[in-house]
Design a protein around this motif. Structure first.
Motif, mmCIF file in Angstrom:
data_model
loop_
_atom_site.group_PDB
_atom_site.id
_atom_site.type_symbol
_atom_site.label_atom_id
_atom_site.label_comp_id
_atom_site.label_asym_id
_atom_site.label_seq_id
_atom_site.Cartn_x
_atom_site.Cartn_y
_atom_site.Cartn_z
ATOM 1 N N SER A 185 -2.667 -6.299 4.958
ATOM 2 C CA SER A 185 -3.056 -7.246 3.897
ATOM 3 C C SER A 185 -2.153 -7.120 2.789
ATOM 4 O O SER A 185 -2.488 -7.962 1.811
ATOM 5 C CB SER A 185 -4.783 -6.862 3.436
ATOM 6 O OG SER A 185 -5.244 -7.219 4.403
ATOM 7 N N GLY A 186 -1.166 -6.561 2.678
ATOM 8 C CA GLY A 186 -0.297 -6.315 1.717
ATOM 9 C C GLY A 186 -0.542 -5.406 0.677
ATOM 10 O O GLY A 186 -0.034 -5.437 -0.546
ATOM 11 N N GLU A 187 -1.546 -4.483 0.699
ATOM 12 C CA GLU A 187 -2.078 -3.642 -0.261
ATOM 13 C C GLU A 187 -1.568 -2.427 -0.264
ATOM 14 O O GLU A 187 -0.935 -1.968 1.213
ATOM 15 C CB GLU A 187 -3.583 -3.614 -0.038
ATOM 16 C CG GLU A 187 -4.400 -4.916 -0.128
ATOM 17 C CD GLU A 187 -4.356 -5.389 -1.672
ATOM 18 O OE1 GLU A 187 -4.209 -4.784 -2.705
ATOM 19 O OE2 GLU A 187 -4.351 -6.758 -1.690
ATOM 20 N N ASP A 188 -1.491 -1.869 -1.143
ATOM 21 C CA ASP A 188 -0.872 -0.324 -1.245
ATOM 22 C C ASP A 188 -1.457 0.448 -0.145
ATOM 23 O O ASP A 188 -2.771 0.398 -0.248
ATOM 24 C CB ASP A 188 -1.041 0.350 -2.508
ATOM 25 C CG ASP A 188 0.052 -0.159 -3.385
ATOM 26 O OD1 ASP A 188 1.130 -0.871 -3.112
ATOM 27 O OD2 ASP A 188 -0.040 -0.189 -4.882
ATOM 28 N N LEU A 189 -0.989 1.652 0.435
ATOM 29 C CA LEU A 189 -1.388 2.423 1.376
ATOM 30 C C LEU A 189 -2.274 3.555 0.431
ATOM 31 O O LEU A 189 -1.568 4.094 -0.302
ATOM 32 C CB LEU A 189 -0.615 2.915 2.370
ATOM 33 C CG LEU A 189 0.100 2.116 3.209
ATOM 34 C CD1 LEU A 189 1.313 2.619 4.084
ATOM 35 C CD2 LEU A 189 -1.061 1.518 4.294
ATOM 36 N N THR A 190 -3.449 3.890 0.960
ATOM 37 C CA THR A 190 -4.280 4.840 0.397
ATOM 38 C C THR A 190 -4.622 5.768 1.464
ATOM 39 O O THR A 190 -4.957 5.552 2.458
ATOM 40 C CB THR A 190 -5.395 4.212 -0.696
ATOM 41 O OG1 THR A 190 -6.468 3.604 0.230
ATOM 42 C CG2 THR A 190 -4.842 3.328 -1.386
ATOM 43 N N ARG A 197 -1.121 -11.825 8.945
ATOM 44 C CA ARG A 197 -2.123 -12.338 8.286
ATOM 45 C C ARG A 197 -2.700 -13.719 8.918
ATOM 46 O O ARG A 197 -4.016 -13.845 8.630
ATOM 47 C CB ARG A 197 -1.727 -12.655 6.900
ATOM 48 C CG ARG A 197 -1.802 -11.497 5.611
ATOM 49 C CD ARG A 197 -1.351 -12.111 4.394
ATOM 50 N NE ARG A 197 -1.583 -11.246 3.405
ATOM 51 C CZ ARG A 197 -1.295 -11.433 1.994
ATOM 52 N NH1 ARG A 197 -0.361 -12.211 1.916
ATOM 53 N NH2 ARG A 197 -1.400 -10.283 1.360
ATOM 54 N N ALA A 198 -1.821 -14.124 9.782
ATOM 55 C CA ALA A 198 -2.139 -15.428 10.256
ATOM 56 C C ALA A 198 -3.378 -15.191 11.288
ATOM 57 O O ALA A 198 -3.536 -14.324 12.106
ATOM 58 C CB ALA A 198 -0.926 -16.321 10.906
#
Length: 268
Positions: free
Chosen positions: A238-243, A267-268
């Motif tokens: 999703s383009g979010e930082d890995l946590t 994402r598509a």
């Protein structure tokens, strides 16, 4: 009058990295003592093999961390979370004693030991060590290295020119498989296998793009500081930082432009 030298901050990235290197040096001889020898293999709940070597290395690394930093949390693949520690609430070490256990048990030297140091859930220091190859990547804010030399990602900005890695196409199922195949078809070259080694290759500019799913925090946390410090981008799908709470979908790219193009497909 004698002037005392300032004490080295034990939590400075350089100090943490030096200790992470000590951990890797402790892990190497254990891994090599078991590598390409008959092993008792147990299948874990996730169907990945765990060996005596995995356990022996994690026990050793945990003992070293607890001796140096008794108040730090520890999250390891084989033994879970240190009792009383809450990952993400303070300094935490995330370790994978042997990343690429399937490679290890089949005699393939592309397995590694991963060490990450997080503070407040943010990965600040990462180390990828390849015991059988004698190679190591490290990352702290602003500096990635392959051995003693700087590591830098490639300048690839387009999928049509990208060298694409994933550990195994079999790791993708359902909608993830559809997205993976769509992404893979647009790249210039595809290679499989390597586990953490592929991320080292990306940090050194030898591959350009990696997409995977089903990873755990001990699989990816050490990779984040290395890739970022080398100039690359690494996030979830999703383009979010890995946590520590990420869903296991990882996308790593040599440049922001390449990452954005790949992300649009996933994402598509």
């Amino acid at each position: 009058m004698d002037l005392a030298l300032p004490a080295t901050d034990p939590l400075a990235p350089e100090s943490i990295l030096a200790f992470a290197a000590e951990l890797a040096e402790a892990a190497r001889p254990i891994a090599l003592a078991y590598f390409r020898t008959p092993l008792d293999i147990v299948t874990k709940a996730d169907e990945s093999p765990v060996t005596l070597a995995d356990r022996a290395i994690e026990v050793r690394l945990r003992s070293l961390i607890e001796a140096r930093f008794p108040d730090h949390g520890i999250f390891g693949e084989e033994m879970g979370v240190k009792p009383g520690a809450t990952p993400g609430s303070g300094p935490v070490w995330v370790i994978d004693p042997i990343d690429g256990t399937k490679s290890f048990v089949t005699g393939l030297p592309l397995f590694g030991t991963l060490v990450a140091f997080l503070d407040g859930g943010v990965p600040l220091v990462g180390l990828i060590d390849m015991p059988a190859l004698g190679e190591r990547w490290t990352g702290v804010p602003g500096q990635a290295r392959f051995g003693a030399e700087p590591a830098r990602t490639s300048t690839c900005r387009s999928l049509s020119a990208a060298r694409f890695f994933t550990t195994s196409p079999e790791g993708f199922t359902g909608a993830d498989e559809v997205r993976y195949r769509r992404l893979s078809a647009k790249t210039a070259l595809r290679r499989f296998g390597g586990d953490c080694y592929a991320y080292g290759l990306l940090a050194s500019g030898h591959c350009d793009l990696i997409a995977e799913t089903g990873l755990q925090p001990y699989d990816y946390m050490a990779l984040v500081p290395v890739i970022r410090a080398a100039g690359g981008v690494i996030t979830d799908w999703s383009g979010e930082d890995l946590t520590l709470a990420s869903d296991g979908r990882v996308l790593a790219a040599a440049t922001p432009d390449l990452h954005a193009e790949a992300l649009a497909i996933l994402r598509a």
